[in-house]
Design a protein around this motif. Structure first.
Motif, mmCIF file in Angstrom:
data_model
loop_
_atom_site.group_PDB
_atom_site.id
_atom_site.type_symbol
_atom_site.label_atom_id
_atom_site.label_comp_id
_atom_site.label_asym_id
_atom_site.label_seq_id
_atom_site.Cartn_x
_atom_site.Cartn_y
_atom_site.Cartn_z
ATOM 1 N N GLU A 166 0.845 -1.198 0.000
ATOM 2 C CA GLU A 166 0.000 0.000 0.000
ATOM 3 C C GLU A 166 0.878 1.244 0.000
ATOM 4 O OE1 GLU A 166 -3.281 0.026 -0.142
ATOM 5 O OE2 GLU A 166 -3.632 -2.103 0.158
ATOM 6 N N ARG A 167 0.648 2.127 -0.941
ATOM 7 C CA ARG A 167 1.400 3.393 -0.979
ATOM 8 C C ARG A 167 0.778 4.361 0.013
ATOM 9 N NH1 ARG A 167 4.524 3.975 -6.279
ATOM 10 N NH2 ARG A 167 4.438 1.823 -6.935
ATOM 11 N N THR A 168 1.422 4.485 1.153
ATOM 12 C CA THR A 168 0.876 5.298 2.238
ATOM 13 C C THR A 168 1.574 6.640 2.381
ATOM 14 O OG1 THR A 168 2.365 4.197 3.786
ATOM 15 C CG2 THR A 168 0.138 3.276 3.548
ATOM 16 N N PRO B 184 2.440 9.719 0.044
ATOM 17 C CA PRO B 184 2.385 10.406 -1.248
ATOM 18 C C PRO B 184 3.649 11.206 -1.544
ATOM 19 C CG PRO B 184 0.505 11.023 0.133
ATOM 20 C CD PRO B 184 1.377 10.114 0.937
ATOM 21 N N ASP B 185 4.373 11.601 -0.496
ATOM 22 C CA ASP B 185 5.602 12.365 -0.699
ATOM 23 C C ASP B 185 6.760 11.484 -1.157
ATOM 24 O OD1 ASP B 185 5.402 11.197 1.889
ATOM 25 O OD2 ASP B 185 7.112 12.403 2.570
ATOM 26 N N VAL B 186 6.619 10.158 -1.041
ATOM 27 C CA VAL B 186 7.653 9.207 -1.467
ATOM 28 C C VAL B 186 6.967 8.142 -2.324
ATOM 29 C CG1 VAL B 186 9.493 7.657 -0.714
ATOM 30 C CG2 VAL B 186 8.845 9.594 0.734
ATOM 31 N N PRO B 187 6.794 8.414 -3.630
ATOM 32 C CA PRO B 187 6.011 7.510 -4.484
ATOM 33 C C PRO B 187 6.584 6.104 -4.620
ATOM 34 C CG PRO B 187 6.942 9.307 -5.769
ATOM 35 C CD PRO B 187 7.262 9.580 -4.341
ATOM 36 N N SER B 188 7.869 5.908 -4.340
ATOM 37 C CA SER B 188 8.444 4.571 -4.480
ATOM 38 C C SER B 188 8.316 3.755 -3.193
ATOM 39 C CB SER B 188 9.908 4.668 -4.883
ATOM 40 O OG SER B 188 10.648 5.350 -3.892
ATOM 41 N N TYR B 189 7.758 4.336 -2.126
ATOM 42 C CA TYR B 189 7.617 3.642 -0.849
ATOM 43 C C TYR B 189 6.245 2.982 -0.752
ATOM 44 C CZ TYR B 189 7.157 2.830 4.137
ATOM 45 O OH TYR B 189 6.958 2.244 5.352
ATOM 46 N N ALA B 190 6.215 1.758 -0.253
ATOM 47 C CA ALA B 190 4.941 1.071 -0.015
ATOM 48 C C ALA B 190 5.045 0.264 1.271
ATOM 49 C CB ALA B 190 4.593 0.158 -1.176
ATOM 50 N N ASP B 191 4.035 0.394 2.123
ATOM 51 C CA ASP B 191 3.942 -0.451 3.314
ATOM 52 C C ASP B 191 3.512 -1.839 2.878
ATOM 53 O OD1 ASP B 191 4.557 1.231 5.509
ATOM 54 O OD2 ASP B 191 2.569 2.141 5.387
ATOM 55 N N CYS B 192 3.955 -2.830 3.615
ATOM 56 C CA CYS B 192 3.542 -4.206 3.349
ATOM 57 C C CYS B 192 2.644 -4.644 4.502
ATOM 58 C CB CYS B 192 4.764 -5.104 3.230
ATOM 59 S SG CYS B 192 4.365 -6.766 2.697
ATOM 60 N N PRO B 193 1.328 -4.577 4.319
ATOM 61 C CA PRO B 193 0.414 -4.930 5.409
ATOM 62 C C PRO B 193 0.429 -6.435 5.691
ATOM 63 C CG PRO B 193 -0.811 -4.538 3.410
ATOM 64 C CD PRO B 193 0.625 -4.206 3.105
ATOM 65 N N ALA B 194 -0.040 -6.788 6.857
ATOM 66 C CA ALA B 194 -0.199 -8.205 7.198
ATOM 67 C C ALA B 194 -1.225 -8.820 6.248
ATOM 68 C CB ALA B 194 -0.672 -8.333 8.636
ATOM 69 N N PRO B 195 -1.097 -10.104 5.934
ATOM 70 C CA PRO B 195 -2.036 -10.730 4.994
ATOM 71 C C PRO B 195 -3.512 -10.533 5.351
ATOM 72 C CG PRO B 195 -0.192 -12.181 5.364
ATOM 73 C CD PRO B 195 -0.036 -11.027 6.332
ATOM 74 N N ASP B 196 -3.850 -10.533 6.637
ATOM 75 C CA ASP B 196 -5.259 -10.371 6.998
ATOM 76 C C ASP B 196 -5.740 -8.920 6.905
ATOM 77 O OD1 ASP B 196 -3.724 -9.597 9.216
ATOM 78 O OD2 ASP B 196 -5.268 -10.188 10.630
ATOM 79 N N LYS B 197 -4.830 -7.982 6.666
ATOM 80 C CA LYS B 197 -5.179 -6.557 6.536
ATOM 81 C C LYS B 197 -5.038 -6.057 5.098
ATOM 82 C CE LYS B 197 -5.453 -5.990 11.024
ATOM 83 N NZ LYS B 197 -6.632 -6.504 11.625
ATOM 84 N N SER B 198 -4.580 -6.905 4.199
ATOM 85 C CA SER B 198 -4.293 -6.509 2.825
ATOM 86 C C SER B 198 -5.548 -6.483 1.962
ATOM 87 C CB SER B 198 -3.288 -7.497 2.229
ATOM 88 O OG SER B 198 -2.999 -7.170 0.913
ATOM 89 N N ARG B 199 -5.535 -5.604 0.931
ATOM 90 C CA ARG B 199 -6.649 -5.559 -0.030
ATOM 91 C C ARG B 199 -6.599 -6.735 -0.987
ATOM 92 N NH1 ARG B 199 -6.810 -1.311 -3.766
ATOM 93 N NH2 ARG B 199 -4.572 -1.083 -3.600
#
Length: 61
Positions: free
Chosen positions: A9-11, A13-28
Motif C-alpha cells: 500500500e502506498r501510504t 504520497p511524498d515518497v512515491p516509491s515507498y509502499a507499506d507491506c500490510p499483514a495478509p489479513d489486513k491486505s486488499r
C-alpha cells in the motif's frame, strides 16, 4: 510449499516509491503461488488489473 504475498500500500504520497507491506489479513489483495519465482510476475498483473478495475479474469469488483 506455497508462498503468500500481500499487495503493498502506498501510504506516503511524498515518497512515491515507498509502499507499506500490510499483514495478509489486513491486505486488499494477496497472491498465493507454489513457486517463489512466480511472486515476481504477479505484481505486474495485479497492478494492471487494479488500473483497469478488473481482476485477471476481467471481473469487476
Amino acid at each position: 510449499m506455497r508462498w503468500l504475498m500481500p499487495l503493498g500500500e502506498r501510504t506516503r504520497p511524498d515518497v512515491p516509491s515507498y509502499a507499506d507491506c500490510p499483514a495478509p489479513d489486513k491486505s486488499r489483495a494477496l497472491a498465493l503461488v507454489d513457486d517463489f519465482g512466480h511472486l515476481f510476475t504477479v505484481p505486474a498483473g495485479m497492478a494492471a488489473g487494479i488500473r483497469r478495475g478488473t481482476d485477471r479474469l476481467g471481473h469487476t469488483g
